[in-house]
Design a protein around this motif. Structure first.
Motif, PDB file in Angstrom:
ATOM      1  N   GLU A  39      57.952   7.409  17.384  1.00 19.29           N
ATOM      2  CA  GLU A  39      58.739   7.237  18.597  1.00 19.29           C
ATOM      3  C   GLU A  39      60.211   7.481  18.307  1.00 19.29           C
ATOM      4  O   GLU A  39      60.897   8.138  19.073  1.00 19.29           O
ATOM      5  CB  GLU A  39      58.536   5.835  19.158  1.00 19.29           C
ATOM      6  N   SER A  40      60.688   6.917  17.213  1.00 18.15           N
ATOM      7  CA  SER A  40      62.078   7.185  16.854  1.00 18.15           C
ATOM      8  C   SER A  40      62.295   6.994  15.358  1.00 18.15           C
ATOM      9  O   SER A  40      61.532   6.317  14.684  1.00 18.15           O
ATOM     10  CB  SER A  40      63.015   6.254  17.632  1.00 18.15           C
ATOM     11  N   VAL A  41      63.347   7.629  14.887  1.00 23.32           N
ATOM     12  CA  VAL A  41      63.776   7.419  13.505  1.00 23.32           C
ATOM     13  C   VAL A  41      65.197   6.884  13.586  1.00 23.32           C
ATOM     14  O   VAL A  41      66.057   7.509  14.200  1.00 23.32           O
ATOM     15  CB  VAL A  41      63.767   8.742  12.699  1.00 23.32           C
ATOM     16  N   MET A  55      62.458  14.367  10.112  1.00 26.49           N
ATOM     17  CA  MET A  55      63.107  14.715  11.381  1.00 26.49           C
ATOM     18  C   MET A  55      62.755  16.130  11.800  1.00 26.49           C
ATOM     19  O   MET A  55      62.551  16.405  12.970  1.00 26.49           O
ATOM     20  CB  MET A  55      64.621  14.564  11.245  1.00 26.49           C
ATOM     21  N   VAL A  82      59.251  16.092  13.270  1.00 32.95           N
ATOM     22  CA  VAL A  82      59.221  15.493  14.610  1.00 32.95           C
ATOM     23  C   VAL A  82      59.754  16.487  15.634  1.00 32.95           C
ATOM     24  O   VAL A  82      59.149  16.706  16.687  1.00 32.95           O
ATOM     25  CB  VAL A  82      60.042  14.185  14.666  1.00 32.95           C
ATOM     26  N   ALA A 108      57.388  17.747  18.632  1.00 36.42           N
ATOM     27  CA  ALA A 108      57.653  17.325  20.013  1.00 36.42           C
ATOM     28  C   ALA A 108      58.488  18.353  20.767  1.00 36.42           C
ATOM     29  O   ALA A 108      58.537  18.338  21.988  1.00 36.42           O
ATOM     30  CB  ALA A 108      58.350  15.979  20.003  1.00 36.42           C
ATOM     31  N   GLY A 109      59.141  19.222  20.057  1.00 40.69           N
ATOM     32  CA  GLY A 109      60.035  20.175  20.718  1.00 40.69           C
ATOM     33  C   GLY A 109      61.391  19.519  20.895  1.00 40.69           C
ATOM     34  O   GLY A 109      61.484  18.380  21.320  1.00 40.69           O
ATOM     35  N   CYS A 110      62.434  20.239  20.541  1.00 38.04           N
ATOM     36  CA  CYS A 110      63.769  19.662  20.579  1.00 38.04           C
ATOM     37  C   CYS A 110      64.573  20.325  21.692  1.00 38.04           C
ATOM     38  O   CYS A 110      64.300  21.451  22.064  1.00 38.04           O
ATOM     39  CB  CYS A 110      64.437  19.908  19.234  1.00 38.04           C
ATOM     40  N   VAL A 111      65.541  19.588  22.197  1.00 39.29           N
ATOM     41  CA  VAL A 111      66.363  20.182  23.249  1.00 39.29           C
ATOM     42  C   VAL A 111      67.364  21.125  22.608  1.00 39.29           C
ATOM     43  O   VAL A 111      67.995  20.744  21.636  1.00 39.29           O
ATOM     44  CB  VAL A 111      67.105  19.095  24.038  1.00 39.29           C
ATOM     45  N   ALA A 168      62.092  15.677  21.611  1.00 36.79           N
ATOM     46  CA  ALA A 168      62.893  14.911  20.660  1.00 36.79           C
ATOM     47  C   ALA A 168      64.373  15.179  20.874  1.00 36.79           C
ATOM     48  O   ALA A 168      64.769  16.275  21.234  1.00 36.79           O
ATOM     49  CB  ALA A 168      62.499  15.299  19.244  1.00 36.79           C
ATOM     50  N   ILE A 169      65.173  14.145  20.671  1.00 32.33           N
ATOM     51  CA  ILE A 169      66.622  14.301  20.745  1.00 32.33           C
ATOM     52  C   ILE A 169      67.205  13.878  19.404  1.00 32.33           C
ATOM     53  O   ILE A 169      66.973  12.761  18.948  1.00 32.33           O
ATOM     54  CB  ILE A 169      67.212  13.421  21.866  1.00 32.33           C
ATOM     55  N   LYS A 170      67.922  14.777  18.804  1.00 30.91           N
ATOM     56  CA  LYS A 170      68.536  14.454  17.505  1.00 30.91           C
ATOM     57  C   LYS A 170      69.793  13.634  17.742  1.00 30.91           C
ATOM     58  O   LYS A 170      70.549  13.893  18.670  1.00 30.91           O
ATOM     59  CB  LYS A 170      68.876  15.740  16.760  1.00 30.91           C
ATOM     60  N   VAL A 176      65.134  10.519  18.326  1.00 25.20           N
ATOM     61  CA  VAL A 176      64.397   9.715  19.298  1.00 25.20           C
ATOM     62  C   VAL A 176      63.458  10.642  20.061  1.00 25.20           C
ATOM     63  O   VAL A 176      63.851  11.736  20.447  1.00 25.20           O
ATOM     64  CB  VAL A 176      65.347   9.038  20.315  1.00 25.20           C
TER      65      VAL A 176
END
Lengths: 237, 278
Positions: free
Chosen positions: A201-203, A227, A230, A234-237, B135-137, B143
């Protein structure tokens, strides 16, 4: 190559299904390994062969198909179960054991073709990827998408934490596991832990929070890889 | 947020689903949105612009049988979970259900326990599905957010704040990047500094949007984007008979532009609409 088990107390039906499967195999250039069982107890003893498709009769001496299905599901949550029977009344059990279908006898070639087509599609879809694990409970398949994380125990075994709060011990080396699971969503976040990135869920700094609320730890040197995994999953913005 | 569609013309069943959903939301604190459809054609139409996590389907619908329906649904969305509900709990119907790869087969009236189990399973599956997350770095780590949990995003002092159901997260990415990622599907940029999830829109007033789960706050809509927003909302709500009728109702009143029928009007509304349809 697909492994198929057929269990029926009537050898006539066993041979009939086998013939039909062979016909399908030839037509669609598949490779099947078909094992026939007259007694359910024999099938129960040979689950370590990692069958992917099961054809089960309902009424058999000593045990009915539902009991057998329940036993199989304990060790193997996702393979294709098909009931072949001449009785109507057990159909609602299908949903309980997540059986693919309930085939009425006499079985036809068209039905076999349809069911095998569906089963092969499911096997090729990738959600069936698993790890065969053997421990004192017996042989079982742990499906990769059900594993939250894997940690080492004091006695040099590994402990699989599964999504339904199940825990299974296995005899593996972390290094080998890491290598085997590299191409799926797993990443080694700690010397003693391999985590499924889909469950993260989070790091936050060195703590990893899982979807279930559990917290596991990572190390400074491995955090970057975690990271990255993940973000990749999940795919990053 | 779980998104559920109920396609059934049985009022008592729909009421029961509504009760179960409300109880589930209260007990587990998980947002569930249910859309009711009493006409199968309209439902199929709606399915083209909407995505659901679960479809509760009646087997004996007047125009299309449950099996045909399931086949059509599978053509549009191959992975959605379908569960059949029927009073006719018999062999033939069950076999049809299996043929359509339905996950379960429920007997009407529903029991809360069964519904809870299904929702729980659905939710845990959705939590780890990579299609539903991103995910947001951040500086200290990373997260992962459920897309359907985002209510709205806003720009606050040059940083983007993501408002979720029970927390908010800051990010230094631009809103444009988020807009790109979240697609135009469910999110709408209604203002230079606001991006809203249309699933949470409760009401559209003259001076802003009322969002479900956000109290004492109106999200401003800029003049240039108002027309587009109205079109999108009408498009989404139009197919849902319930929403449509209620939207008209409030439209007449003048002050409120568009409004979704609230949970409490649901019973009243549903009765009215079914009557209207006949």
């Amino acid at each position: 190559m697909i492994k198929i088990a057929i269990c029926d107390d009537d050898p006539l039906f066993l041979n009939q299904i086998e013939r039909m499967l062979e016909a399908y195999e030839k037509e669609n250039s598949q490779q099947f390994i078909i094992k026939k069982y007259i007694k359910p107890i024999h099938l129960m003893g040979s689950l370590k062969e990692e069958f992917q498709v099961f054809f089960l009769d309902m009424q058999m001496p000593g045990m009915n198909g539902c009991e057998l299905a329940e036993f199989i599901r304990k060790y193997d949550k996702r393979s294709t179960l098909l009931f072949v029977t001449s009785y109507h009344q057990y159909i609602f059990e299908c949903f309980k054991y997540e059986a693919a279908n309930y085939i009425m006898k006499p079985i036809t070639q068209a039905q076999i073709n349809y069911e095998m087509h569906r089963a092969i599609k499911k096997i090729n879809s990738g959600e069936q990827a698993y790890l065969p694990v053997k421990n004192d409970k017996g042989y079982m398949k742990l499906f990769l998408s059900d594993i939250e994380y894997i940690e080492t125990t004091k006695d040099r075994n590994v402990l699989f934490h599964c999504a339904d709060a199940r825990k299974e011990i296995g005899h593996f080396k972390m290094k080998n596991l890491e290598e085997r699971l590299r191409h799926s969503s797993f990443v080694r976040c700690h010397n003693g832990i391999i985590v499924n990135a889909d469950y993260i869920e989070s790091v936050y700094e060195l703590a990893i929070r899982l979807v279930s609320g559990e917290i596991i730890y990572t190390t400074k040197s491995r955090k970057k890889a975690v990271m990255q995994k993940v973000a990749e999953c999940a795919g990053c913005v | 947020m779980l998104k559920i569609a109920v396609c059934d013309d049985d009022i008592y069943h729909n009421k029961k689903v509504d009760v179960c959903v409300k109880r589930y939301m209260m007990e587990k604190g998980i947002e569930v949105k249910v859309d009711f459809y009493s006409n199968e054609k309209r439902f199929l139409e709606a399915l083209k612009n909407k995505k659901f996590d679960l479809i509760l389907l009646d087997i004996s619908m007047p125009e299309l049988s449950g099996l045909e329906m399931a086949g059509r649904i599978r053509q549009i969305d191959a992975t959605v979970t379908i569960i059949f509900c029927t009073v006719y709990y018999d062999f033939n119907n069950a076999q049809r259900g299996l043929g359509a790869e339905a996950e379960d087969f429920l007997k009407k009236p529903l029991s809360y326990k069964k519904v809870e189990m299904i929702f729980q399973r659905l939710n845990s599956r959705k939590m780890v599905s990579s299609r539903e997350r991103f995910a947001i770095k951040r500086q200290e780590g990373i997260v992962v957010i459920q897309i359907s949990d985002i209510i709205f995003l806003e720009i606050e002092r040059k940083a983007v704040t993501i408002h979720l159901r029970n927390k908010s997260i800051m990010s230094y990415l631009t809103l444009k990047e988020f807009e790109k990622k979240l697609g135009r599907e469910y999110f709408y940029r209604c203002h230079k500094s606001y991006l809203v999830n249309l699933d949470y829109v409760e009401e559209l007033k003259n001076n802003g949007i009322v969002l479900c789960g956000v109290e004492n706050r109106l999200i401003p809509v800029s003049k240039g984007r108002r027309e587009g927003l109205l079109k999108r909302l009408a498009n989404i709500w139009y197919n849902e008979l319930r929403w449509c009728a209620s939207a008209y109702l409030f439209f007449v009143e003048g002050q409120v532009l568009l409004r979704r029928a609230g949970q409490q009007d649901h019973k009243k509304m549903l009765g009215k609409i079914l009557y209207y349809e006949l």
